[in-house]
Write a protein that holds these residues in place. Sequence first.
Motif, PDB file in Angstrom:
ATOM      1  N   THR A  24      34.800 -34.403 -10.642  1.00  0.00           N
ATOM      2  CA  THR A  24      35.622 -33.187 -10.720  1.00  0.00           C
ATOM      3  C   THR A  24      36.530 -33.209 -11.947  1.00  0.00           C
ATOM      4  O   THR A  24      36.795 -32.169 -12.551  1.00  0.00           O
ATOM      5  CB  THR A  24      36.449 -32.997  -9.441  1.00  0.00           C
ATOM      6  OG1 THR A  24      37.156 -34.203  -9.136  1.00  0.00           O
ATOM      7  CG2 THR A  24      35.562 -32.630  -8.266  1.00  0.00           C
ATOM      8  N   HIS A  27      34.262 -32.422 -14.886  1.00  0.00           N
ATOM      9  CA  HIS A  27      33.858 -31.023 -14.921  1.00  0.00           C
ATOM     10  C   HIS A  27      35.017 -30.083 -15.267  1.00  0.00           C
ATOM     11  O   HIS A  27      34.805 -28.887 -15.441  1.00  0.00           O
ATOM     12  CB  HIS A  27      33.248 -30.612 -13.581  1.00  0.00           C
ATOM     13  CG  HIS A  27      31.945 -31.282 -13.291  1.00  0.00           C
ATOM     14  ND1 HIS A  27      31.370 -31.317 -12.036  1.00  0.00           N
ATOM     15  CD2 HIS A  27      31.082 -31.949 -14.111  1.00  0.00           C
ATOM     16  CE1 HIS A  27      30.234 -31.982 -12.084  1.00  0.00           C
ATOM     17  NE2 HIS A  27      30.028 -32.366 -13.326  1.00  0.00           N
ATOM     18  N   THR A  28      36.217 -30.646 -15.325  1.00  0.00           N
ATOM     19  CA  THR A  28      37.383 -29.855 -15.708  1.00  0.00           C
ATOM     20  C   THR A  28      37.507 -29.854 -17.227  1.00  0.00           C
ATOM     21  O   THR A  28      37.357 -30.896 -17.861  1.00  0.00           O
ATOM     22  CB  THR A  28      38.671 -30.439 -15.095  1.00  0.00           C
ATOM     23  OG1 THR A  28      38.544 -30.476 -13.668  1.00  0.00           O
ATOM     24  CG2 THR A  28      39.883 -29.601 -15.466  1.00  0.00           C
ATOM     25  N   SER A  29      37.747 -28.707 -17.788  1.00  0.00           N
ATOM     26  CA  SER A  29      37.910 -28.610 -19.236  1.00  0.00           C
ATOM     27  C   SER A  29      38.939 -29.623 -19.727  1.00  0.00           C
ATOM     28  O   SER A  29      39.979 -29.836 -19.089  1.00  0.00           O
ATOM     29  CB  SER A  29      38.359 -27.200 -19.622  1.00  0.00           C
ATOM     30  OG  SER A  29      38.759 -27.143 -20.975  1.00  0.00           O
ATOM     31  N   ASN A  32      42.422 -28.611 -19.792  1.00  0.00           N
ATOM     32  CA  ASN A  32      43.022 -28.239 -18.505  1.00  0.00           C
ATOM     33  C   ASN A  32      43.237 -29.428 -17.575  1.00  0.00           C
ATOM     34  O   ASN A  32      43.734 -29.264 -16.466  1.00  0.00           O
ATOM     35  CB  ASN A  32      42.134 -27.215 -17.790  1.00  0.00           C
ATOM     36  CG  ASN A  32      42.060 -25.892 -18.529  1.00  0.00           C
ATOM     37  OD1 ASN A  32      42.825 -25.665 -19.467  1.00  0.00           O
ATOM     38  ND2 ASN A  32      41.145 -25.028 -18.126  1.00  0.00           N
ATOM     39  N   ARG A  33      42.869 -30.622 -18.013  1.00  0.00           N
ATOM     40  CA  ARG A  33      42.942 -31.782 -17.125  1.00  0.00           C
ATOM     41  C   ARG A  33      44.376 -32.153 -16.756  1.00  0.00           C
ATOM     42  O   ARG A  33      44.612 -32.770 -15.718  1.00  0.00           O
ATOM     43  CB  ARG A  33      42.222 -32.978 -17.763  1.00  0.00           C
ATOM     44  CG  ARG A  33      40.710 -32.814 -17.747  1.00  0.00           C
ATOM     45  CD  ARG A  33      39.997 -33.973 -18.412  1.00  0.00           C
ATOM     46  NE  ARG A  33      38.569 -33.716 -18.493  1.00  0.00           N
ATOM     47  CZ  ARG A  33      37.703 -34.462 -19.142  1.00  0.00           C
ATOM     48  NH1 ARG A  33      38.138 -35.558 -19.786  1.00  0.00           N
ATOM     49  NH2 ARG A  33      36.421 -34.156 -19.175  1.00  0.00           N
ATOM     50  N   TYR A  36      45.206 -30.986 -13.347  1.00  0.00           N
ATOM     51  CA  TYR A  36      44.330 -31.424 -12.250  1.00  0.00           C
ATOM     52  C   TYR A  36      45.106 -31.700 -10.961  1.00  0.00           C
ATOM     53  O   TYR A  36      44.695 -31.292  -9.871  1.00  0.00           O
ATOM     54  CB  TYR A  36      43.560 -32.681 -12.674  1.00  0.00           C
ATOM     55  CG  TYR A  36      42.573 -33.171 -11.649  1.00  0.00           C
ATOM     56  CD1 TYR A  36      41.304 -32.593 -11.530  1.00  0.00           C
ATOM     57  CD2 TYR A  36      42.898 -34.220 -10.782  1.00  0.00           C
ATOM     58  CE1 TYR A  36      40.400 -33.050 -10.593  1.00  0.00           C
ATOM     59  CE2 TYR A  36      41.997 -34.676  -9.844  1.00  0.00           C
ATOM     60  CZ  TYR A  36      40.742 -34.088  -9.754  1.00  0.00           C
ATOM     61  OH  TYR A  36      39.844 -34.540  -8.812  1.00  0.00           O
ATOM     62  N   ASN A  42      43.404 -32.108  -4.620  1.00  0.00           N
ATOM     63  CA  ASN A  42      43.409 -33.348  -5.393  1.00  0.00           C
ATOM     64  C   ASN A  42      44.502 -34.305  -4.931  1.00  0.00           C
ATOM     65  O   ASN A  42      44.345 -35.519  -5.021  1.00  0.00           O
ATOM     66  CB  ASN A  42      43.530 -33.022  -6.881  1.00  0.00           C
ATOM     67  CG  ASN A  42      42.372 -32.157  -7.349  1.00  0.00           C
ATOM     68  OD1 ASN A  42      41.276 -32.238  -6.807  1.00  0.00           O
ATOM     69  ND2 ASN A  42      42.610 -31.310  -8.332  1.00  0.00           N
ATOM     70  N   ASN A 172      43.930 -22.158 -15.265  1.00  0.00           N
ATOM     71  CA  ASN A 172      42.685 -21.839 -14.558  1.00  0.00           C
ATOM     72  C   ASN A 172      42.635 -20.430 -13.994  1.00  0.00           C
ATOM     73  O   ASN A 172      41.665 -20.079 -13.313  1.00  0.00           O
ATOM     74  CB  ASN A 172      42.479 -22.843 -13.415  1.00  0.00           C
ATOM     75  CG  ASN A 172      42.324 -24.258 -13.927  1.00  0.00           C
ATOM     76  OD1 ASN A 172      41.583 -24.501 -14.880  1.00  0.00           O
ATOM     77  ND2 ASN A 172      43.017 -25.199 -13.305  1.00  0.00           N
TER      78      ASN A 172
END
Length: 221
Positions: A24, A27-29, A32-33, A36, A42, A172
């Motif tokens: 995950t 797969h996050t830009s 943008n992490r 998270y 999360n 997001n």
Amino acid sequence: RPYWRSWLIRLSFLAVSMESLSATIAHTSYWNRWFYMAYLTNWGLVTSIAYQVCAVVCLVPVVRRRALYQPLGSGEQCSRFVRTTWALFSLAAPVELIICILFWALEYTPGHSVHYYLVVNHGGIALLLMVDGFLLSSFPLQLKQLVFTVIFCIAYLSWTVIFAETNIPNPNVGGSDDYIYGVLEWNSDVKVAEVVSSLCAFVLPPIVFVVFWLLSLSRRH
């Protein structure tokens, strides 16, 4: 059952959670992490992994021999490490089930795609923890441990309020970016946010925890 079998099963459960975490994040830009850990899902995943790591370590032979059953003082008491593992389970399992209920009831839009990691992070981990805690083990949950779940939920809800009242952007979402979840838009729909918050902090935690407490009682008798 042989402890090594339980150890292998717990290790496989941990591997599922760790793979979900890494996937995950991957797969996050990249840009943008940093956001998270803004999500309740999360928070729950990291808490679950913390429990699973402790549960695996508890069954390592050297820990079983030297630390697992070492008393804290006089009388027969579990070690601090076992108590920490126990406390983490009493938090992680209810939180994961609450996350599952909230996501599928309030956040998921029917018709949207359902993929592996979506299911794992919103129900799958909860199932693994229940198998771990009530089938592989027999954790004697106590009602006073409910406070861990309530504090956890209040802490997350407090974070959503802080987020809404600051200038932290949500990378997001498009348009309005002052909320994390659509049902917690504190600046535009306070009544809905208050109802959902009350549900999350004071309704679901007691219900879910009592169910788990009853399960733990049934495993002891």
